[in-house]
Design a protein around this motif. Structure first.
Motif, PDB file in Angstrom:
ATOM      1  N   GLY A   1       0.659  -1.252   0.393  1.00 49.11           N
ATOM      2  CA  GLY A   1      -0.558   0.469   0.084  1.00 49.11           C
ATOM      3  C   GLY A   1       0.925   1.635  -0.186  1.00 49.11           C
ATOM      4  N   LYS A   2       0.620   2.376  -0.218  1.00 50.66           N
ATOM      5  CA  LYS A   2       1.233   3.170  -0.207  1.00 50.66           C
ATOM      6  C   LYS A   2       0.296   4.365   0.426  1.00 50.66           C
ATOM      7  CE  LYS A   2       2.321   3.184  -5.686  1.00 50.66           C
ATOM      8  NZ  LYS A   2       2.461   4.355  -6.736  1.00 50.66           N
ATOM      9  N   PHE A   3       0.565   4.241   1.516  1.00 49.24           N
ATOM     10  CA  PHE A   3      -0.039   5.004   3.428  1.00 49.24           C
ATOM     11  C   PHE A   3       0.531   6.179   2.980  1.00 49.24           C
ATOM     12  CE2 PHE A   3       1.034   0.358   3.980  1.00 49.24           C
ATOM     13  CZ  PHE A   3      -0.161   0.275   3.902  1.00 49.24           C
ATOM     14  N   ASN A   4       1.257   6.788   1.564  1.00 49.53           N
ATOM     15  CA  ASN A   4       1.861   8.474   1.937  1.00 49.53           C
ATOM     16  C   ASN A   4       1.120   8.579   1.004  1.00 49.53           C
ATOM     17  OD1 ASN A   4       3.920   7.166   0.282  1.00 49.53           O
ATOM     18  ND2 ASN A   4       5.425   8.201   1.920  1.00 49.53           N
TER      19      ASN A   4
ATOM     20  N   ASP B   1      -4.942   4.055   9.446  1.00 50.14           N
ATOM     21  CA  ASP B   1      -4.431   5.814   9.004  1.00 50.14           C
ATOM     22  C   ASP B   1      -2.987   5.454   9.358  1.00 50.14           C
ATOM     23  OD1 ASP B   1      -3.673   7.950   7.649  1.00 50.14           O
ATOM     24  OD2 ASP B   1      -5.266   9.333   7.769  1.00 50.14           O
ATOM     25  N   ILE B   2      -1.729   4.808   8.222  1.00 52.52           N
ATOM     26  CA  ILE B   2      -1.105   4.819   8.773  1.00 52.52           C
ATOM     27  C   ILE B   2       0.074   6.305   8.592  1.00 52.52           C
ATOM     28  CG2 ILE B   2       1.499   3.661   8.512  1.00 52.52           C
ATOM     29  CD1 ILE B   2      -0.532   1.684   9.010  1.00 52.52           C
ATOM     30  N   ASP B   3       0.036   6.697   7.750  1.00 56.67           N
ATOM     31  CA  ASP B   3       0.420   8.461   7.884  1.00 56.67           C
ATOM     32  C   ASP B   3       0.466   9.139   8.536  1.00 56.67           C
ATOM     33  OD1 ASP B   3       2.101   9.728   5.723  1.00 56.67           O
ATOM     34  OD2 ASP B   3       0.091  11.058   5.834  1.00 56.67           O
TER      35      ASP B   3
ATOM     36  N   ASP C   1     -10.909   5.449   1.595  1.00 55.88           N
ATOM     37  CA  ASP C   1     -11.289   7.374   1.561  1.00 55.88           C
ATOM     38  C   ASP C   1     -10.390   8.091   0.379  1.00 55.88           C
ATOM     39  OD1 ASP C   1     -12.003  10.023   1.744  1.00 55.88           O
ATOM     40  OD2 ASP C   1     -11.556   9.868   4.273  1.00 55.88           O
ATOM     41  N   GLU C   2     -11.218   7.992  -0.221  1.00 55.01           N
ATOM     42  CA  GLU C   2     -10.394   8.786  -1.901  1.00 55.01           C
ATOM     43  C   GLU C   2     -10.072  10.347  -1.606  1.00 55.01           C
ATOM     44  OE1 GLU C   2     -12.486   6.066  -5.774  1.00 55.01           O
ATOM     45  OE2 GLU C   2     -14.083   7.171  -4.712  1.00 55.01           O
ATOM     46  N   GLN C   3     -10.672  10.934  -0.555  1.00 55.05           N
ATOM     47  CA  GLN C   3     -10.810  12.066  -0.652  1.00 55.05           C
ATOM     48  C   GLN C   3      -8.865  12.466   0.281  1.00 55.05           C
ATOM     49  OE1 GLN C   3     -13.659  14.083   1.900  1.00 55.05           O
ATOM     50  NE2 GLN C   3     -15.026  14.650   0.446  1.00 55.05           N
ATOM     51  N   LEU C   4      -8.478  11.153   0.583  1.00 55.91           N
ATOM     52  CA  LEU C   4      -7.123  11.639   1.208  1.00 55.91           C
ATOM     53  C   LEU C   4      -6.225  11.055   0.897  1.00 55.91           C
ATOM     54  CD1 LEU C   4      -7.738   9.053   4.218  1.00 55.91           C
ATOM     55  CD2 LEU C   4      -7.456  11.431   4.422  1.00 55.91           C
ATOM     56  N   GLN C   5      -6.152  10.153  -0.367  1.00 57.01           N
ATOM     57  CA  GLN C   5      -5.753  10.159  -1.890  1.00 57.01           C
ATOM     58  C   GLN C   5      -4.212   9.403  -0.765  1.00 57.01           C
ATOM     59  OE1 GLN C   5      -4.530  13.923  -4.082  1.00 57.01           O
ATOM     60  NE2 GLN C   5      -6.944  14.215  -5.077  1.00 57.01           N
ATOM     61  N   ARG C   6      -4.454   8.162  -0.738  1.00 57.98           N
ATOM     62  CA  ARG C   6      -3.394   7.554  -0.191  1.00 57.98           C
ATOM     63  C   ARG C   6      -4.570   6.192   0.141  1.00 57.98           C
ATOM     64  NH1 ARG C   6      -3.048  11.819   4.221  1.00 57.98           N
ATOM     65  NH2 ARG C   6      -3.684  10.978   6.198  1.00 57.98           N
ATOM     66  N   ASP C   7      -3.441   5.101   0.807  1.00 58.71           N
ATOM     67  CA  ASP C   7      -3.581   4.259   0.949  1.00 58.71           C
ATOM     68  C   ASP C   7      -3.935   4.239   2.570  1.00 58.71           C
ATOM     69  OD1 ASP C   7      -4.245   3.311  -1.675  1.00 58.71           O
ATOM     70  OD2 ASP C   7      -2.530   2.106  -1.300  1.00 58.71           O
TER      71      ASP C   7
END
Length: 548
Positions: A22-25, A100-102, A80-86
């Motif tokens: 996943g791309k957490f950032n 939310d890892i970030d 959550d598509e608004q966050l633009q991260r996985d």
């Protein structure tokens, strides 16, 4: 073809089917998976530190997230598509947790009474939101980013795998569900639109293009469906752990990647099932993912084992012969290479005979590669074919003869039609054409080309089956194979193996002779010990009186 570009050790064991990326950032892909901690289970997140694609060893940074329960599934995706991260969604036997890892915070914590055996993140049907779709005990739930259960439906048994794809080409994703009752079901939201029956538990489902999907069963079967029609399937003695797709030959079309319990990773044509690439790792595969893990925009195929070994592959335009040689050089299976030069014109034939000796009664994957070219060629035309040999492929059909039948036998009664036994024989023995005798009762004789021992199988209309062979191990293998095929759990048998009993009697005679020899030696030792003791007493007396 594919070439390995990096390898690393996570130094953590990885649970099967809990490995993801996943791309957490929102930028850098990270490997994630479930592992065991000191007292509680954990989820590791591995982010690469070195982005040099030529590096062979990569340590990177590993972070651990404590989970106080057994992790049964996990998934990464843009819930959550608004966050633009996985986000990371972890499932246990009683709840699911969205991280939310970030920001290092929990997005939500939701109880699930039916457990979470499989999780997938995506859009389902005409629902506008991304959902975390959770498969549990006979139930399927769709949770949005606010942990609202916006869609719920039931299925036949414990859910074992999930996949989203446009099954009926209507522009919306349907949910393909594999379960422990051997069924593959397709849901358009809460409506069941298709149902396919299989022969074992469906352990993995992977979406392909054009309304097709791949599936893997717990008995080693891998295949592809196009809507409700099966295109092809193969069966291995090993268990397929996970399925993935990757463009291995650079043609723009993804092939099917399978990770196996023996550490093998193979890539098959999605159209024919033929193997186009194969490699082996040192332990069972835990997961296979694809991501631009090392170089942005360049997808890699990433394989991870239960022991934490990670290996990455990328497409390389190198010569196909060299790529195939690399793959088979690293294979742990025994291979036979046969080289032929072009014969004289008067010796040319339409076939070549190559002997294959299988040492045990096991199913064998036979991979044929033929390199065709001139004597001075550096590039060759490659013809490749894969076939599976059945378990009893070393047994040749011969004429029946009452005079030379084996003396050993096993008899039992089953409540099955003779046609079912014929199906089992055709599936597990090797014939040039389908074996279909025209007789009231079954009577067939095989000769083992490995040992020159005969095998006779008889069956009456009453269900009485008699297996004659002087090899007790072979009789056991036949019973096990037949019982598994017919799904028989308990079977009463009557056996008699005169040759085995004769061998046993000879062993007992040898043991008795050894026992008599041991007793005689022990008696002689006691007698000699008594004589030596008397001599020692007399010698001591002589020493005391000075009469030496």
């Amino acid at each position: 073809m594919l070439a390995p570009v990096f390898s690393l050790q996570l130094n953590n064991k990885v649970f099967p089917r809990t490995f993801s990326v996943g791309k957490f950032n929102g930028k850098q892909p990270c490997l994630v998976g479930a592992t065991a901690g000191d007292k509680v289970q954990k989820v590791f997140i591995h982010s690469p530190r070195d982005t040099n694609p030529q590096s062979q060893q990569l340590e990177g940074n590993i972070s651990l997230v404590n989970v106080n329960q057994v992790v049964t599934s996990l998934a990464c995706g843009q819930l959550d598509e608004q966050l633009q991260r996985d986000l990371l969604v972890v499932g246990t036997s009683t709840n699911i947790i969205a991280y939310d890892i970030d920001r290092n915070v929990d997005l939500f914590f939701q109880d699930t009474q039916d457990g979470a055996h499989a999780i997938i993140i995506g859009k389902w049907g005409e629902l506008p939101e991304q959902l975390a779709i959770v498969g549990g005990n006979c139930s399927i739930h769709g949770f949005n980013k606010r942990s609202e259960d916006v869609l719920w439906t039931v299925t036949g048994d414990n859910v074992s795998s999930l996949a989203l794809l446009d099954f009926n080409s209507d522009g919306y994703n349907e949910l393909v569900v594999g379960s422990e009752d051997y069924d593959i079901r397709v849901f358009r939201e809460d409506q069941l639109i298709a149902d396919m029956q299989e022969s074992e538990i469906v352990v993995s489902i992977c979406p392909l293009s054009n309304a097709r999907f791949a599936y893997a069963l717990s008995n080693g079967t891998v295949g592809i469906y196009e809507r409700s029609n099966r295109n092809w399937r193969i069966k291995s003695r090993n268990i397929a752990i996970v399925l993935q797709t990757f463009d291995a030959d650079g043609d723009g079309v993804d092939e099917l990647v399978t990770g196996w319990s023996n550490g093998k990773v193979d890539i098959r044509s999605d159209r024919t099932g033929e193997i186009i690439f194969k490699d082996s790792l040192n332990s069972s595969i835990a997961g296979v993912v694809k991501a631009d893990y090392r170089v942005p925009g360049e997808n890699l195929l990433i394989c991870c084992t239960n022991e934490g070994e990670v290996r990455g592959y990328k497409f390389s335009a190198q010569d196909a012969v060299a790529a195939a040689a690399y793959a088979y050089k690293n294979s742990q299976e025994a291979l036979t290479y046969v080289k032929f030069s072009h014969p004289a014109a008067n010796h040319v034939r339409e076939y070549i005979t190559v002997p294959i000796i299988i040492p045990r009664d096991v199913s064998i994957d036979l991979h044929l590669q033929v390199f065709v070219g001139m004597k001075t060629s550096t590039l060759f035309h490659l013809f490749e074919l894969s076939r599976q040999l059945p378990v009893f492929s070393m047994y040749m059909l011969v004429e029946n003869s009452l005079d030379t039948e084996p003396k050993g036998f096993v008899t039992f009664s089953i409540n099955e039609r003779m046609s079912r036994i014929l199906v089992w024989i055709n599936h597990h023995f090797l014939f040039a054409e389908e074996f279909s005798p025209n007789m009231a009762s079954l009577y067939v004789t095989f000769l083992c080309v490995r040992t020159d021992l005969k095998l006779v199988i008889k069956m009456q209309n009453t269900g009485q089956v008699r297996i004659q062979t002087d090899d007790m191990e072979l009789a056991g293998n036949i019973i096990q194979s037949l019982g598994k095929f017919l799904k028989i759990e308990n079977l009463q048998t009557v056996v008699d193996f005169p040759q085995e009993f004769e061998i046993l009697e000879q062993v007992f005679y040898q043991i008795e002779a050894y026992q008599n020899a041991r007793q005689k030696i022990s008696s002689d030792m006691a007698e000699h010990a008594s004589v030596i003791r008397n001599f020692l007493i007399r010698a001591e007396d002589a020493r005391l009186i000075g009469d030496m």
